[in-house]
Design a protein around this motif. Structure first.
Motif, PDB file in Angstrom:
ATOM      1  N   UNK A  85       0.849  -1.190   0.000  1.00 38.16           N
ATOM      2  CA  UNK A  85       0.000   0.000   0.000  1.00 38.16           C
ATOM      3  C   UNK A  85       0.884   1.239   0.000  1.00 38.16           C
ATOM      4  N   UNK A  86       0.930   1.918  -1.137  1.00 36.47           N
ATOM      5  CA  UNK A  86       1.693   3.160  -1.284  1.00 36.47           C
ATOM      6  C   UNK A  86       0.756   4.350  -1.466  1.00 36.47           C
ATOM      7  N   UNK A  87      -0.486   4.193  -1.092  1.00 34.25           N
ATOM      8  CA  UNK A  87      -1.469   5.258  -1.285  1.00 34.25           C
ATOM      9  C   UNK A  87      -1.166   6.453  -0.383  1.00 34.25           C
ATOM     10  N   UNK A 136       9.556  -6.770  -7.282  1.00 34.67           N
ATOM     11  CA  UNK A 136       8.617  -7.402  -6.344  1.00 34.67           C
ATOM     12  C   UNK A 136       7.786  -8.435  -7.097  1.00 34.67           C
ATOM     13  N   UNK A 137       8.451  -9.424  -7.641  1.00 32.05           N
ATOM     14  CA  UNK A 137       7.824 -10.375  -8.566  1.00 32.05           C
ATOM     15  C   UNK A 137       6.717 -11.224  -7.949  1.00 32.05           C
ATOM     16  N   UNK A 138       6.634 -11.299  -6.636  1.00 30.00           N
ATOM     17  CA  UNK A 138       5.577 -12.094  -5.991  1.00 30.00           C
ATOM     18  C   UNK A 138       4.421 -11.240  -5.489  1.00 30.00           C
ATOM     19  N   UNK A 139       4.431  -9.973  -5.856  1.00 30.86           N
ATOM     20  CA  UNK A 139       3.398  -9.038  -5.411  1.00 30.86           C
ATOM     21  C   UNK A 139       2.041  -9.384  -6.027  1.00 30.86           C
ATOM     22  N   UNK A 140       1.029  -9.466  -5.184  1.00 34.75           N
ATOM     23  CA  UNK A 140      -0.326  -9.781  -5.643  1.00 34.75           C
ATOM     24  C   UNK A 140      -1.220  -8.557  -5.716  1.00 34.75           C
ATOM     25  N   UNK A 141      -0.992  -7.597  -4.827  1.00 34.45           N
ATOM     26  CA  UNK A 141      -1.872  -6.437  -4.769  1.00 34.45           C
ATOM     27  C   UNK A 141      -1.040  -5.177  -4.550  1.00 34.45           C
ATOM     28  N   UNK A 142      -1.319  -4.157  -5.372  1.00 30.94           N
ATOM     29  CA  UNK A 142      -0.572  -2.908  -5.319  1.00 30.94           C
ATOM     30  C   UNK A 142      -1.559  -1.750  -5.282  1.00 30.94           C
ATOM     31  N   UNK A 143      -1.469  -0.935  -4.227  1.00 31.43           N
ATOM     32  CA  UNK A 143      -2.339   0.223  -4.087  1.00 31.43           C
ATOM     33  C   UNK A 143      -1.497   1.492  -4.252  1.00 31.43           C
TER      34      UNK A 143
END
Length: 103
Positions: free
Chosen positions: A3-5, A19-26
């Protein structure tokens, strides 16, 4: 989940692709005007939330993220939506584009 919101981010570094295993990016509520081309390397990404930014267009590499189910690009500056969006992001369940000046 990353979460970078609400961080006043203007440029998302291309190193985000590490971050190749990242599933969710905000990325919501920042000042980002473009997504890096390397975002397409996030092959496990299922949720991309990038509302309330200044994004004008989508990099074609985004279509490599075929596991995306939720794509929120509302309230940006997107004028055109690539016609291949529903074809390449075939797992897409929710696509929010409201508040863009789409022609």
């Amino acid at each position: 989940f990353l979460d970078l919101s609400r961080n006043k981010i203007e440029v998302l570094p291309s190193s985000i692709s590490l971050l190749s295993h990242l599933h969710s990016l905000n990325l919501s509520n920042n000042y980002i005007n473009q997504l890096p081309k390397t975002i397409g390397n996030l092959s496990k990404l299922s949720n991309l939330l990038a509302s309330n930014n200044k994004i004008r267009s989508l990099p074609s590499s985004l279509f490599n993220c075929t596991k995306i189910e939720v794509l929120d690009l509302s309230y940006n500056e997107i004028q055109t939506v690539p016609s291949e969006l529903p074809l390449k992001l075939y797992n897409l369940r929710v696509c929010m584009l409201k508040g863009n000046p789409i022609i």
